[in-house]
Design an enzyme around this catalytic site. Structure first.
Site, short mmCIF file in Angstrom:
data_model
loop_
_atom_site.label_atom_id
_atom_site.label_comp_id
_atom_site.label_asym_id
_atom_site.label_seq_id
_atom_site.Cartn_x
_atom_site.Cartn_y
_atom_site.Cartn_z
N LYS A 110 6.18 22.95 -14.50
CA LYS A 110 5.36 21.76 -14.21
C LYS A 110 5.04 21.71 -12.71
O LYS A 110 3.90 21.46 -12.31
CB LYS A 110 6.10 20.50 -14.66
N HIS B 262 -1.58 17.84 -27.04
CA HIS B 262 -1.68 16.40 -26.77
C HIS B 262 -2.94 15.77 -27.34
O HIS B 262 -2.94 14.59 -27.65
CB HIS B 262 -1.58 16.12 -25.27
N ASN C 189 -1.69 19.64 -21.32
CA ASN C 189 -2.01 18.78 -22.46
C ASN C 189 -1.98 19.55 -23.78
O ASN C 189 -2.49 19.07 -24.79
CB ASN C 189 -3.40 18.15 -22.27
N GLU D 133 -5.76 17.18 -11.62
CA GLU D 133 -6.20 17.64 -12.94
C GLU D 133 -7.70 17.89 -13.00
O GLU D 133 -8.40 17.43 -13.89
CB GLU D 133 -5.77 16.62 -14.01
N ARG E 101 -4.28 22.09 -14.44
CA ARG E 101 -3.28 21.12 -14.90
C ARG E 101 -3.53 20.68 -16.34
O ARG E 101 -2.60 20.27 -17.04
CB ARG E 101 -3.27 19.91 -13.95
N ARG F 283 0.81 -1.23 0.00
CA ARG F 283 0.00 0.00 0.00
C ARG F 283 0.84 1.27 0.00
O ARG F 283 0.40 2.33 0.45
CB ARG F 283 -0.96 0.04 1.19
N HIS G 3 6.68 9.92 -28.59
CA HIS G 3 5.61 10.77 -28.05
C HIS G 3 5.90 12.25 -28.34
O HIS G 3 5.03 12.99 -28.79
CB HIS G 3 5.51 10.51 -26.54
N GLU H 13 8.31 18.73 -24.76
CA GLU H 13 7.64 19.02 -23.48
C GLU H 13 8.21 20.32 -22.86
O GLU H 13 7.52 21.01 -22.12
CB GLU H 13 7.78 17.86 -22.49
N HIS I 144 -2.02 12.65 -29.32
CA HIS I 144 -2.50 11.30 -29.00
C HIS I 144 -3.15 10.67 -30.23
O HIS I 144 -2.99 9.47 -30.49
CB HIS I 144 -3.51 11.34 -27.86
N LYS J 4 1.78 11.24 -11.59
CA LYS J 4 1.04 10.29 -12.42
C LYS J 4 1.90 9.05 -12.63
O LYS J 4 3.03 9.16 -13.10
CB LYS J 4 0.68 10.91 -13.77
#
Ligand SMILES: NC(=O)c1ccc[n+]([C@@H]2O[C@H](COP(=O)([O-])OP(=O)(O)OC[C@H]3O[C@@H](n4cnc5c(N)ncnc54)[C@H](O)[C@@H]3O)[C@@H](O)[C@H]2O)c1
Length: 380
Positions: free
Chosen positions: A232, A253, A250, A242, A246, A126, A270, A190, A257, A148
């Site tokens: 960031k 993105h 993106n 988010e 936040r 945990r 990416h 980025e 994507h 993330k």
């Protein structure tokens, strides 16, 4: 912000969960573990097959000398390691060693190792103390900051994961010297994104220092990694999960994507897909501001200026893709978000917002612009 001081950047999360991002040599690790309240004992190090021969010794050596008992696990390099199978093997290994809840897990590598090992740390017993030892541009300015973590599923990228913040991040800028050129340059997408959404002065600096950046001049690398990481850190500190701001991270993105999905994962990096996606988003921005789709060949300032700089990054050429495939790829994101696609647009350099309200034809024109007119028939 002081640029060349040894002071860390802070990710100022509430409830005692703030943590530092250190820009220092890997050899500083034992001291930083002590500073974070982690005492010598067993430590898990997860890395990949490219990074291990280069930097595992620089981590394990100082740890052992400081009284730690490091145990290392090397996973294959590349995105396929962000999988449930690799994760299950990590669980077997870690639990087989008889770890305790205070055993730190150190993720040494890029975003793949960070996301995978981060999720393992979030879930083992945990939650084990997690430390990111970041060795790619993407990891130093982006993926290691903000919590993330996760792995991919056959149905899509990053579908299984958790928000789990590290105890600290150690980014050694000298490790970027050994990054392959394609990875280094794609990672800059980025960095550019951070400047475009939040910091016009930084954008101008990137413009003026492009040659030094490409040459990986140590001072230039120190400058852009720190500044992009600080952007960031400040955005995620204000919106950890988010729910709001936040989302501006993106930028490019939604388009990116779709490119990755339509081309098949692995064809482009990416960062290459995101750079091309940012060109589309830079065209979409003035269309949204004017309330009408601009023709693909028109781009007012300051978006044209931004586009000229982004175009220097490695891009994902779209000429092999059909508009229909790209439109279908965008539908997947639309379903996942529940209703309408959200796009990040710029009001100006350094000022971003999200919108779901788009003039008719604006997304299509942005795609044609980003493709340089090269999309197959059946435009999206
Ligand atoms: N968690 C987040 O917020 C977040 C944000 C952005 C991206 N990501 C994820 O990050 C991943 C991409 O990260 P990445 O670009 O760092 O890829 P990566 O981890 O695959 O690293 C790129 C390549 O460089 C190699 N490498 C790493 N460091 C090196 C070094 N110093 N010298 C030589 N080779 C080195 C790796 O072995 C790999 O082959 C994706 O899975 C993406 O989904 C996550």
């Amino acid at each position: 912000m002081p640029l060349f001081t040894p002071s860390p950047i802070t990710v100022a999360l509430p409830h005692g969960r703030a943590y530092p991002v250190h820009f220092a040599r890997l050899g500083a690790l034992p001291g930083l573990l002590t500073e974070a309240g982690l005492g010598p004992g067993r430590a898990l190090v997860v890395t990949d097959a490219n990074v291990a021969p280069l930097y595992l010794g620089a981590v394990v050596g100082p740890l052992t000398a400081a009284g730690w008992m490091p145990e290392a696990r090397v996973v294959p390099a590349g995105e396929p390691s962000k999988s449930l199978n690799t994760l299950a093997a990590l669980y077997d290994w870690a639990l087989g060693l008889g770890i305790e809840r205070r055993t730190p897990l150190l993720a040494l590598g890029g975003g793949v190792v960070g996301d995978l090992a981060g999720f393992a740390a979030a879930t083992l017993l945990r939650g084990l103390p997690l430390v990111h030892l970041s060795t790619t541009v993407v990891a130093q300015v982006d993926s290691a900051i903000g919590g993330k973590t996760g792995v991919n599923h056959a149905l899509g990228k990053n579908l299984i994961g958790a928000f789990y913040q590290p105890r600290f991040v150690l980014a050694d800028p000298t490790t970027l010297d050994t990054l392959p050129d394609r990875e280094y340059r794609a990672g800059l997408a980025e960095v550019f994104k951070a400047a475009l959404v939040a910091d016009a002065d930084f954008f101008h600096w990137l413009e003026e220092n492009w040659d030094r950046i490409v040459a990986r001049e140590p001072e230039a690398v120190a400058m852009f990694t720190r500044r992009a990481a600080a952007i960031k850190a400040s955005i995620v500190a204000g919106d950890e999960r988010e729910h709001g701001r936040r989302a501006v991270l993106n930028f490019g993105h939604t388009f990116g994507h779709a490119i990755e999905r339509a081309a098949g994962y692995g064809r482009f990096l990416h960062g290459e897909a995101v750079a091309t996606g940012m060109r589309a988003a830079l065209h979409l921005s003035p269309s949204v501001a004017h309330g009408a789709a601009l023709p693909p060949d028109r781009l007012p300032e300051p978006f044209a200026r931004a586009d000229r700089l982004v175009a220097r990054l490695p891009l994902a050429p779209l000429d092999g893709l059909s508009g229909t495939a790209i439109a279908a790829a965008m539908e997947v994101d639309k379903k996942r978000e529940g209703a309408r696609l959200r796009f990040v647009v710029l009001d100006d350099l350094g000022r971003a917002r999200t919108t779901e309200v788009l003039p008719p034809g604006a997304v299509e024109a942005a795609w044609v612009r980003a493709a340089g007119g090269g999309l197959h028939a059946g435009s999206p």
